[in-house]
Design a protein around this motif. Structure first.
Motif, short mmCIF file in Angstrom:
data_model
loop_
_atom_site.label_atom_id
_atom_site.label_comp_id
_atom_site.label_asym_id
_atom_site.label_seq_id
_atom_site.Cartn_x
_atom_site.Cartn_y
_atom_site.Cartn_z
N PRO A 586 0.80 -1.23 0.00
CA PRO A 586 0.00 0.00 0.00
C PRO A 586 0.83 1.29 0.00
O PRO A 586 0.27 2.38 -0.15
N LEU A 587 2.16 1.18 0.17
CA LEU A 587 2.99 2.39 0.10
C LEU A 587 3.00 2.98 -1.30
O LEU A 587 3.30 4.16 -1.49
N VAL A 588 2.67 2.16 -2.30
CA VAL A 588 2.67 2.61 -3.70
C VAL A 588 1.24 2.58 -4.21
O VAL A 588 0.59 1.53 -4.19
N PRO A 589 0.71 3.71 -4.67
CA PRO A 589 -0.68 3.74 -5.15
C PRO A 589 -0.90 2.78 -6.31
O PRO A 589 -0.03 2.61 -7.17
N HIS A 590 -2.06 2.16 -6.33
CA HIS A 590 -2.41 1.25 -7.42
C HIS A 590 -2.44 2.03 -8.74
O HIS A 590 -3.01 3.11 -8.83
N GLY A 591 -1.81 1.48 -9.77
CA GLY A 591 -1.80 2.12 -11.07
C GLY A 591 -0.79 3.24 -11.20
O GLY A 591 -0.85 4.01 -12.17
N SER A 592 0.15 3.36 -10.26
CA SER A 592 1.15 4.42 -10.31
C SER A 592 1.97 4.34 -11.59
O SER A 592 2.43 3.25 -11.96
N SER A 667 1.60 2.34 5.70
CA SER A 667 1.00 1.28 4.88
C SER A 667 -0.42 0.98 5.33
O SER A 667 -1.32 0.80 4.51
N VAL A 668 -0.62 0.92 6.64
CA VAL A 668 -1.96 0.63 7.17
C VAL A 668 -2.92 1.77 6.86
O VAL A 668 -4.09 1.56 6.52
N ALA A 669 -2.40 3.01 6.95
CA ALA A 669 -3.27 4.18 6.74
C ALA A 669 -3.57 4.42 5.28
O ALA A 669 -4.56 5.07 4.94
N SER A 670 -2.72 3.89 4.38
CA SER A 670 -2.89 4.17 2.95
C SER A 670 -4.10 3.43 2.40
O SER A 670 -4.33 2.27 2.71
N PRO A 671 -4.86 4.08 1.51
CA PRO A 671 -5.99 3.40 0.89
C PRO A 671 -5.56 2.44 -0.19
O PRO A 671 -6.35 1.67 -0.69
N GLY A 672 -4.22 2.46 -0.57
CA GLY A 672 -3.72 1.54 -1.60
C GLY A 672 -3.91 2.09 -2.98
O GLY A 672 -4.55 3.06 -3.26
#
Length: 672
Positions: A586-592, A667-672
């Motif tokens: 989740p540290l890296v946004p999906h589709g980055s 990572s836990v706080a990220s929406p991903g």
């Protein structure tokens, strides 16, 4: 007795072993007509050459001979100085001339042979001692061949090592770790015996002072940092060849150091490659781990990766040997009773299954695991005979054990019906780790040897080599499993290797335990790097049934922590950084569009965020100086920070923990 006499007697009495060398020296000193007048003791530093010279001096003085001692360190390779020091041996009959540390004046060897020794007085004898083997001219000259003997001083064996420690007052129950560490070096044994015993339940380790002394005495001064790095590689690898050095040091440095390594007195050149003496290997490894733990890990990782490439590039008949060499890296991690013996077993042959082997294989399966298991073996012999390997003793046609590594790409009803273990494996895969297009699973389904127990043995070691080799050399394998009946013996070891127990299945009233891993969550390349680090938490790659394999997954805690440390270590190597497991967290946004840049940004943000108190500021400074601005070594980083090296190491260890916690929170706080 005079103090000098008492000292000489004590030294002679403390000499352990060396019976062949002492016998030669005794005959020389007796004046026997058939003994040569010149002897040359050679071997690595700390092996006991000086002790043998002292023994010869003591015996000579007891017999009334005059003894002349010469130390090669103080001659400056000047023949006039040697001639002056050795003068009594040329004028007084029966004199014993002892020249120690001859490697320091090795350029005088030809002059000594052709000039000085020809002037010796009647019945004089000469004993040289040095680290470098004698010139071949001693043997080629038909005259000197009868008047000269070379004595190679070798490491003590285990019994002699125990005897030396006993003489030093070390209790029997404390000696084993000393013997293992010292590798038969009397110097290493003596220094190890000087270290206070470890507390009960605590492994013994040599102190920094002991290691520093051993490196100075066993290895000596080195020409450059490149030569030191080459020795660090040699200390980790079972055998060193040029391709391994090139993989770690590069072409130019390898061309410089490999010839240098070959001529070192504590390196043995064999048809396989270069092997260091055990004491040198143990000392260099322990010294680097003590001085610079991170560089120690880096060397091991590079050697491990080079070993993986050697396995993949080996011909079929050499693959198992290359696997054994790679396994040597992990000899200290141990399996049950140290399975990984890393030796070859020329008396055991590993071969494909032949039709005439099938009745013996089925009989062994039934005797070891029962009729139900034998029925499963019969099914797979028909379905995948190529998956089976049999072991037989050289010269015999009869199989003595067998194994099978199955390759499956889709479930079949007949496989499920014939083998309850395979039915359970497909249930695990379908629930948590479905195969994608072009993927397959592998399973080491059978490992059967006489007696019915999967105890450590040469046969089981060959099974392990074959299994690991399959994983390293096979393409497209998504998940892998191994099956053991003896889970109590093997479970902890397999879990530490990243293969936890996933299920247990009843097969004809006997429990078969299934261990597994998902190579898509940790590649083989990442696994061999992770395994090579000295102190790591096992990474469990098997997903929970609810997990998916898409971006944004929460990684297991141990995998996440190792990913953070690996990202720091590869910060300045973009190609390696781009393989980080954190890119799928989740540290890296999906589709980055640029996952690596986003991951770097998350790490920098976390570094800034830990500066909430003085300890956090120190943590930020330690991590930034070590990894982001990239000091060349940890000691250089400590100097830049202006703190003692020990303080720096404590700051760095705490800093890593704080960064992992901060990134975990992100990572836990990220929406991903």
């Amino acid at each position: 007795m005079r103090l000098a006499d008492r000292l000489a007697a004590a030294r002679a009495g403390a000499l352990v072993g060396r019976e062949p060398e002492r016998a030669v020296l005794d005959r020389m000193l007796s004046g026997a007509a058939d003994t040569p007048p010149v002897a040359y003791l050679h071997g690595p530093g700390g092996i006991g050459k000086t002790s043998l010279l002292r023994y010869a001096a003591w015996q000579a003085e007891l017999s009334g001979r005059r003894v002349v001692h010469v130390d090669g360190r103080f001659l400056d390779a000047d023949p006039r100085r040697l001639e002056e020091a050795a003068a009594p041996a040329c004028t007084e009959p029966g004199t014993v001339l002892l020249i120690d540390t001859f490697e320091q004046c090795q350029p005088l060897e030809a002059w000594l042979r052709e000039t000085l020794l020809r002037r010796l007085a009647d019945h004089a004898i000469v004993i040289l001692a040095g680290r470098i083997a004698p010139d071949i001219e001693w043997s080629l000259d038909p005259g000197w061949a009868q008047l000269f003997t070379a004595l190679t001083v070798r490491p003590l064996d285990a019994a002699q090592s125990h005897a030396l420690l006993a003489a030093r007052g070390v209790p029997a129950e404390q000696r084993d770790p000393f013997v293992t560490f010292a590798g038969g070096s009397p110097l290493a044994l003596s220094l190890a015996a000087s270290v206070p015993a470890a507390a009960p339940g605590t492994p013994w380790e040599p102190t920094g002072d002991v290691l520093t002394t051993l490196v100075e005495r066993l290895v000596g001064d080195l020409p450059s940092a490149v030569h030191r790095r080459a020795l660090e590689v040699v200390a980790q690898a079972y055998v060193t060849r040029e391709p391994l050095l090139r993989a770690v040091l590069g072409d130019e440095d390898t061309d410089t150091v490999f010839p240098w390594l070959r001529q070192l007195p504590y390196i043995e050149a064999t048809p396989e490659g270069l092997h260091p003496h055990d004491a040198v290997r143990a000392t260099l490894g322990a010294d680097l781990r003590w001085r610079d733990p991170e560089r120690h890990d880096d060397v091991r990782v590079r050697v491990s990766l080079a070993g993986l490439q050697a396995v993949r590039g080996a011909a079929e008949d050499e693959a198992l040997l290359r696997v054994a060499e790679w396994m040597f890296l992990f000899r200290d991690q141990g399996g049950p009773n140290d399975l990984y013996d890393y030796r070859t077993y020329p008396h055991i042959e590993d071969a494909p299954l032949r039709p005439e082997d099938v009745p013996s294989v089925l009989r062994m399966a039934e005797e070891a695991e029962g009729p139900a298991s034998a029925a499963a073996v019969a099914h797979w012999v028909r379905r995948q005979p190529e998956a089976f390997r049999v072991h037989r003793y050289a010269g015999s046609c009869a199989p003595v054990s067998f194994m099978a590594v199955l390759r499956l790409d889709a479930p079949r009803a007949e496989d499920r019906a014939a083998d309850p273990v395979i039915a359970a494996v497909w249930d695990l895969v379908e629930a948590a780790a479905p195969l994608g297009p072009g993927e397959h699973l592998g399973i080491r389904r059978f490992a059967v040897q006489p007696g019915g127990h999967q105890r450590p043995s040469p046969l089981m070691e060959l099974t392990s080599r074959r299994t690991i080799g399959e994983e390293m050399r096979t393409h497209g394998r998504a998940v892998t499993f191994t099956v053991f009946e003896d889970a109590d013996r093997w479970g902890r070891y397999l879990t530490e290797a990243g293969m936890p127990e996933l299920a247990a299945v009843d097969v004809g009233g006997r429990r078969q335990h299934i261990f597994g891993r998902d190579w898509r969550r940790q590649t083989v390349e990442q696994w061999v790097q992770h395994r090579a680090r000295a102190a790591v938490t096992p990474v469990t790659t098997w997903p929970t049934p609810a997990a998916t394999s898409g971006p944004g997954d929460q990684l297991p805690r141990a995998a996440f922590a190792e990913g953070v440390l690996e990202a720091l270590r590869t910060w300045h190597t973009p190609r390696e950084f781009a393989t980080s497991v954190l890119l799928h967290s989740p540290l890296v946004p999906h589709g980055s569009p640029d996952p690596a840049a986003d991951l770097r940004g998350a790490i920098i943000t976390a570094l800034d965020a830990i500066q909430t108190d003085p300890a956090g500021v120190k943590a930020h400074e330690a991590l930034t100086t070590t990894y982001i601005t990239a000091s060349h070594t940890h000691k250089a980083a400590a100097r830049r920070l202006g703190v003692p090296y020990g303080t720096y190491r404590r700051h760095l260890a705490l800093a890593k923990e704080r960064l992992i916690e901060q990134l975990s929170a992100f990572s836990v706080a990220s929406p991903g």
